[in-house]
Motif scaffolding. Structure first.
Motif, short mmCIF file in Angstrom:
data_model
loop_
_atom_site.label_atom_id
_atom_site.label_comp_id
_atom_site.label_asym_id
_atom_site.label_seq_id
_atom_site.Cartn_x
_atom_site.Cartn_y
_atom_site.Cartn_z
N SER A 208 0.64 -1.19 0.05
CA SER A 208 -0.07 -0.27 -0.01
C SER A 208 0.84 1.22 -0.08
N LYS A 209 0.24 2.22 -0.35
CA LYS A 209 0.99 3.49 -0.60
C LYS A 209 0.27 4.69 0.09
N ASP A 210 1.16 5.69 0.67
CA ASP A 210 0.73 6.71 1.09
C ASP A 210 0.95 8.03 0.02
N CYS A 211 -0.39 8.54 -0.16
CA CYS A 211 -0.26 9.61 -1.55
C CYS A 211 -0.40 11.04 -0.74
N GLY A 212 -0.49 11.16 0.40
CA GLY A 212 -0.34 12.35 1.01
C GLY A 212 0.90 13.09 1.21
N ARG A 213 0.96 14.71 1.43
CA ARG A 213 2.18 15.23 1.74
C ARG A 213 2.17 15.68 3.03
N ASP A 214 1.18 16.69 3.39
CA ASP A 214 1.22 16.99 4.78
C ASP A 214 0.32 16.31 5.53
N PHE A 215 -0.34 15.28 5.09
CA PHE A 215 -1.25 14.29 5.74
C PHE A 215 -1.52 13.14 5.01
N HIS A 216 -1.83 12.13 5.35
CA HIS A 216 -2.23 10.92 4.63
C HIS A 216 -3.65 11.10 3.91
N ILE A 217 -3.64 10.42 2.88
CA ILE A 217 -4.78 10.25 1.78
C ILE A 217 -4.69 8.97 1.13
N TYR A 218 -5.98 8.58 0.72
CA TYR A 218 -6.03 7.55 -0.10
C TYR A 218 -5.62 7.61 -1.39
N CYS A 219 -4.80 6.88 -1.74
CA CYS A 219 -4.09 7.01 -3.28
C CYS A 219 -5.31 6.82 -4.10
N PRO A 220 -4.94 7.35 -5.64
CA PRO A 220 -5.94 7.39 -6.78
C PRO A 220 -5.55 6.13 -7.25
#
Length: 550
Positions: A208-220
């Motif tokens: 799994s990946k972390d696609c956020g910069r300043d905070f975590h978001i679900y990846c596209p």
């Protein structure tokens, strides 16, 4: 007098129109639904959100409306997610909190949880729940259940005595990877229901990946490889054969979510539409020889007219304008509009989002479960969408977009849709939606699932107009009659339990008849038999049995 700025004037005009359209007092009075939870329907969709933002957390869960015990009352099956423990694939599905649930409807419209006594208590090892499909795959007169998961899928055979048996291993339909939606249909018209399964992507907990910069978001979805869908052919002996490669289904990879079936070109063979996330949509044309060809782009049903890919989630494949041909509506993410692909005949579709009014209704919302049903029985199919963003922290990225969203109910006026009050102001993270007449009053109801919350039940208040509900009983065709084209007083429905998002609808075909007290009914069975019934009385539940000889 000082002249008013024309831009401001136009803005004020639009605002006034919007205010009139959504005025709460008027629309509240016009609401056709009452949203309330029936006694005994106790369930919470456990999706287990984590700080790591594993993508599976935001994708469940399905709901099915079926009469599992053939007592004439619709029951409710709800798919649960699971507990996420990084980085394990043990989702605690043995824990009752994370079970899928079957609720039997009682004669007083209450529900009883019969999960354990029905043999559905153990949701499987290493599975995180997604969706459900319903169909009588062995033609014994009882609906069976197929559950999709991240992990292995499960086929439950209905034993006809109120219980189910897990026959996945024997049937050979476990799948694997990340399955989302599924549906039963008879693609070769041999009288046995086959099974189509959409899969989302090549993904697992460990990668799994972390696609956020300043905070975590679900990846596209574009962050992960595309994958293939699965087609299982029913051998007729309780087993299925994976024909994904041989049929051509596996020739096209994608990010498959929703799936729906209809015969779009009138050749008597059922075609398949798959809603893909973040790419072109797929329309698989049935070639009559056990193979399919993907024709979405050339048919005009793969992209909107501006050529921008859609974040396809849910899909419905029915005739919204009563021209006898099935159209496609696909739900999407905000900053896109829901795709409305009108079937123009000659095997082509055109983008009719603007002409239908759906473009105006969908630019800032995220749609999932969707249905075209005649909720007011005026003879025109209306639009229902359960909505909610993918990202539970989307406001941090774009304050103009929201995670929790309203439900969309839009009434059909000669092919143009207008939003009205759905019967609730509650904002939700909606996902699955299933459609059917829960209380057998001739008016279509809706059950939706909500992440982290109980389901919503939309009870239709009813009215004065007439209706007809048809149950098909195939003899030469599959017993459910799935794939049949049924016409009543100039309206057309395509028999299916699939569509929406991860969900399964009441298999009965509902027609609003308006002021008409009788109907002419034509049934075009998958076997090729054409059956006509004249002067059918309105306001009844009608069983139609396929003639055994043409």
């Amino acid at each position: 007098m000082r002249k008013r700025d024309p831009g401001l004037r136009n803005f004020l005009l639009v605002a006034a129109c919007a205010s009139a359209l959504f005025a709460p007092t008027t629309e509240k009075e016009a609401s056709i639904f009452e949203v309330r939870t029936p006694h005994g329907l106790i369930f919470t969709l456990q999706h287990s959100p984590t700080p790591q933002k594993y993508l599976i957390e935001t994708m469940p869960g399905g709901v099915a409306l079926l009469d599992y015990n053939n007592d004439g009352l619709l029951d409710i099956f709800l798919v649960n997610g699971g507990q996420i423990k990084r980085p394990s694939n043990d989702f605690s599905r043995h824990d009752p909190r994370y079970w899928n649930r079957l609720f039997r409807q009682n004669k007083d419209a209450s529900f009883t949880d019969v999960t354990e006594q029905a043999g559905l208590a153990d949701a499987g090892e290493g599975n995180y729940g997604m969706g459900v499909a319903v169909g009588d795959y062995d033609n014994d007169g009882y609906p069976d259940l197929y559950i999709t998961n991240y992990g292995k899928n499960i086929l439950y055979h209905n034993n006809g005595n109120g219980t189910f048996s897990d026959v996945t291993a024997k049937a050979g339909v476990a799948g694997g990877g990340w399955s989302v939606s599924a549906g039963f249909f008879d693609y070769d018209n041999d009288g046995k229901l086959d099974l189509f399964v959409t899969r989302y992507m090549e993904w697992d907990m460990q990668h799994s990946k972390d696609c956020g910069r300043d905070f975590h978001i679900y990846c596209p979805p574009g962050e992960f490889p595309q994958t293939t869908n699965i087609l299982y052919h029913n051998r007729g002996d309780g087993t299925f054969e994976d024909v994904s490669q041989r049929s051509g289904i596996a020739a096209k990879k994608g990010h498959g979510l929703g799936v729906a079936f209809a015969d779009y070109d009138g050749d008597r063979f059922t075609d398949v539409y798959v809603a893909n996330d973040g790419m072109q949509q797929h329309l698989f044309h049935n070639n009559h020889d056990g193979t399919f060809t993907e024709v979405g782009l050339e048919a005009g049903a793969g992209l909107l007219m501006d050529g921008v890919p859609l974040s396809g989630m849910g899909v419905v494949f029915q005739d919204y304008d009563n021209d006898g041909r099935p159209d496609v509506i696909v739900t999407t993410l905000p900053r896109q509009t829901y795709g409305v692909f009108h079937n123009d005949g000659n095997s082509t579709f055109s983008d009719q989002g603007a002409q239908t009014g759906v473009r105006m209704l969908s630019g800032v919302t995220s749609g999932w479960g969707i249905g075209l049903e005649d909720f007011d029985n005026d003879g025109q199919k209306d639009l229902f969408v359960t909505q909610g963003h993918v990202l539970d922290n989307v406001e941090k990225i774009d304050p103009s977009v929201h995670y929790l969203e309203p439900t969309l109910l839009a009434m059909n006026n000669n092919g143009r849709f207008k939003a009205i009050d759905p019967g609730t102001d509650t904002l939700v993270a909606g996902r699955g939606a299933a459609f059917g007449d829960l209380n057998n009053d001739g008016w279509i109801d809706v059950v939706t699932t909500v992440l982290g919350q109980p389901p919503q039940v939309f009870w239709n208040r009813g009215g004065r107009l007439h209706w007809l509900t048809i149950t098909l009983h195939g003899t030469r065709s599959n017993r459910d009659g799935l794939g049949a084209r049924v016409q009543a007083n100039g309206q057309t429905r395509f028999a299916t339990t699939a569509g929406s998002y991860e969900s399964a609808n009441d298999r009965r075909l509902h027609f609003g008849l308006g002021d008409a007290k009788t109907a002419k009914v034509d049934v075009f069975w998958p076997s090729g038999v054409h059956q006509t019934l004249n002067d059918v009385a309105a306001d009844q539940f009608l069983d139609i049995r396929e003639p055994e000889r043409p």
